[in-house]
Write a protein that holds these residues in place. Structure first.
Motif, PDB file in Angstrom:
ATOM      1  N   TYR A   1      -1.679  -3.479   4.231  1.00 37.70           N
ATOM      2  CA  TYR A   1      -0.797  -2.511   3.729  1.00 37.70           C
ATOM      3  C   TYR A   1       0.321  -3.327   3.053  1.00 37.70           C
ATOM      4  O   TYR A   1       0.551  -4.410   3.519  1.00 37.70           O
ATOM      5  N   GLU A   2       0.976  -2.534   2.263  1.00 42.32           N
ATOM      6  CA  GLU A   2       1.991  -3.037   1.347  1.00 42.32           C
ATOM      7  C   GLU A   2       3.167  -2.212   1.031  1.00 42.32           C
ATOM      8  O   GLU A   2       3.067  -1.024   0.566  1.00 42.32           O
ATOM      9  N   ASP A   3       4.273  -2.650   1.302  1.00 36.51           N
ATOM     10  CA  ASP A   3       5.609  -1.814   0.991  1.00 36.51           C
ATOM     11  C   ASP A   3       5.947  -2.090  -0.154  1.00 36.51           C
ATOM     12  O   ASP A   3       6.161  -3.116  -0.985  1.00 36.51           O
TER      13      ASP A   3
ATOM     14  N   ARG B   1       4.708   3.109   1.570  1.00 39.68           N
ATOM     15  CA  ARG B   1       3.470   2.081   1.874  1.00 39.68           C
ATOM     16  C   ARG B   1       2.542   2.269   1.784  1.00 39.68           C
ATOM     17  O   ARG B   1       1.738   3.289   1.883  1.00 39.68           O
TER      18      ARG B   1
ATOM     19  N   ARG C   1      -0.088   6.926  -3.198  1.00 37.11           N
ATOM     20  CA  ARG C   1       1.020   7.343  -2.259  1.00 37.11           C
ATOM     21  C   ARG C   1       0.780   9.013  -2.241  1.00 37.11           C
ATOM     22  O   ARG C   1       0.192   9.669  -2.969  1.00 37.11           O
TER      23      ARG C   1
ATOM     24  N   SER D   1      -2.069   5.996   3.079  1.00 33.51           N
ATOM     25  CA  SER D   1      -0.915   5.587   2.682  1.00 33.51           C
ATOM     26  C   SER D   1       0.259   6.766   2.784  1.00 33.51           C
ATOM     27  O   SER D   1      -0.066   7.558   3.437  1.00 33.51           O
ATOM     28  N   SER D   2       1.452   6.131   2.553  1.00 40.14           N
ATOM     29  CA  SER D   2       2.499   6.921   2.842  1.00 40.14           C
ATOM     30  C   SER D   2       2.680   8.211   2.298  1.00 40.14           C
ATOM     31  O   SER D   2       2.281   8.592   0.927  1.00 40.14           O
TER      32      SER D   2
ATOM     33  N   ASP E   1       3.947   2.286  -8.561  1.00 41.76           N
ATOM     34  CA  ASP E   1       3.691   1.698  -7.102  1.00 41.76           C
ATOM     35  C   ASP E   1       2.630   0.497  -7.333  1.00 41.76           C
ATOM     36  O   ASP E   1       2.613  -0.439  -6.675  1.00 41.76           O
TER      37      ASP E   1
ATOM     38  N   LEU F   1       2.414  -3.470  -6.282  1.00 41.00           N
ATOM     39  CA  LEU F   1       1.341  -3.939  -5.549  1.00 41.00           C
ATOM     40  C   LEU F   1       0.703  -5.078  -6.184  1.00 41.00           C
ATOM     41  O   LEU F   1       0.353  -6.178  -5.467  1.00 41.00           O
TER      42      LEU F   1
ATOM     43  N   ARG G   1       2.791  -8.089  -5.633  1.00 38.84           N
ATOM     44  CA  ARG G   1       3.029  -8.512  -4.412  1.00 38.84           C
ATOM     45  C   ARG G   1       1.679  -9.551  -4.080  1.00 38.84           C
ATOM     46  O   ARG G   1       1.724 -10.082  -3.118  1.00 38.84           O
TER      47      ARG G   1
END
Length: 269
Positions: free
Chosen positions: A3-5, A11, A57, A62-63, A77, A81, A84
């Motif tokens: 998972y990635e915020d 997330r 999302r 996912s959130s 998003d 991602l 990151r």
């Protein structure tokens, strides 16, 4: 599974598989589904690529924000991602709504996108089709949103679609938060700034500068997009007789077409 915020309390769930030998692929699913949609393709694609398959999302694992479940926010998003994950550029592959999301990513964050693959994408709708959208959105905001979503999804299949694919998508639609179904559909087609209907599609998509492989089931819409593409490496393919679920109906052919396109030309795409 990772998972990635990505900010704003969102997330994202994603999987990260495969080899670093070829250019990385970012796989983006369509409306009312999730990254399981790529289960037919991931094993073949990971033979030569690092493959990121993400739940947008509001979808899958996912959130689920109360608001902001729009293609533009989803594209933002994905930009976060990729950063990151240390991926400076990806080949972004999107089906349906995902085709709109990756196109927004390519326009708003061109440095992140090496090339695009769009599959029966959620843009280029004619005025005739668009006249039905307000009624569809009203159904999604009504008392029986999942039944309304199922009626919309009937447009996505035909006699070429195996029953297992029909069932798979129906089960995912009924697991979706109703407000996400309504908000995302509206943001694609009728909300201010939506790019899903012509001529808004023409104006926005003409801003894509990277190579595009676009695979359509409808020859008229395929010809329409071909006129918008700027990069000489871009290719439009039409699989007449396929449904909106074309890459799930013909997974081996999909992988072969994508890999052939990526290898084509001097040095590939």
């Amino acid at each position: 599974m990772p998972y990635e915020d990505v900010g704003e309390g969102v997330r994202l769930f994603y999987t990260d598989d495969g080899s670093a030998d070829g250019p990385p692929l970012l796989l983006v699913h369509g409306w009312g589904t999730d990254s399981h949609q790529w289960s037919w393709h991931i094993d073949a694609l990971t033979a030569g690529h690092r493959v990121i398959a993400v739940d947008l999302r509001g979808h899958g694992y996912s959130s689920v924000p109360e608001t902001g479940n729009t293609p533009r926010a989803m594209a933002g998003d994905l930009h976060v991602l990729l950063g990151r994950l240390g991926i400076p550029q990806a080949i972004a592959v999107g089906h349906s709504m995902g085709g709109q999301v990756v196109s927004i990513l390519a326009v708003e964050h061109p440095e992140s996108v090496r090339a695009l693959v769009t599959l029966d994408p959620g843009y280029g709708m004619t005025a005739d089709l668009a006249r039905a959208f307000p009624r569809m959105i009203a159904g999604l905001r009504g008392e029986h949103p999942h039944a309304a979503a199922e009626r919309i999804d009937e447009w996505c299949t035909n006699a070429a679609t195996p029953a297992v694919i029909r069932r798979w998508h129906k089960r995912r639609l009924y697991g979706m938060p109703p407000h996400v179904l309504a908000e995302a559909f509206e943001a694609m087609f009728t909300a201010p700034g939506a790019i899903g209907v012509r001529p808004a599609s023409d104006d926005y998509l003409a801003r894509r500068r990277c190579p595009v492989l676009s695979i359509w089931a409808d020859p008229g819409r395929a010809d329409w997009e071909a006129a918008l593409l700027k990069d000489p490496a871009s290719v439009v393919v039409c699989w007449e007789g396929a449904s909106h679920r074309l890459h799930e109906e013909r997974p081996e052919e999909f992988v072969a077409v994508v890999e052939g396109w990526l290898r084509g030309g001097p040095g590939g795409v």
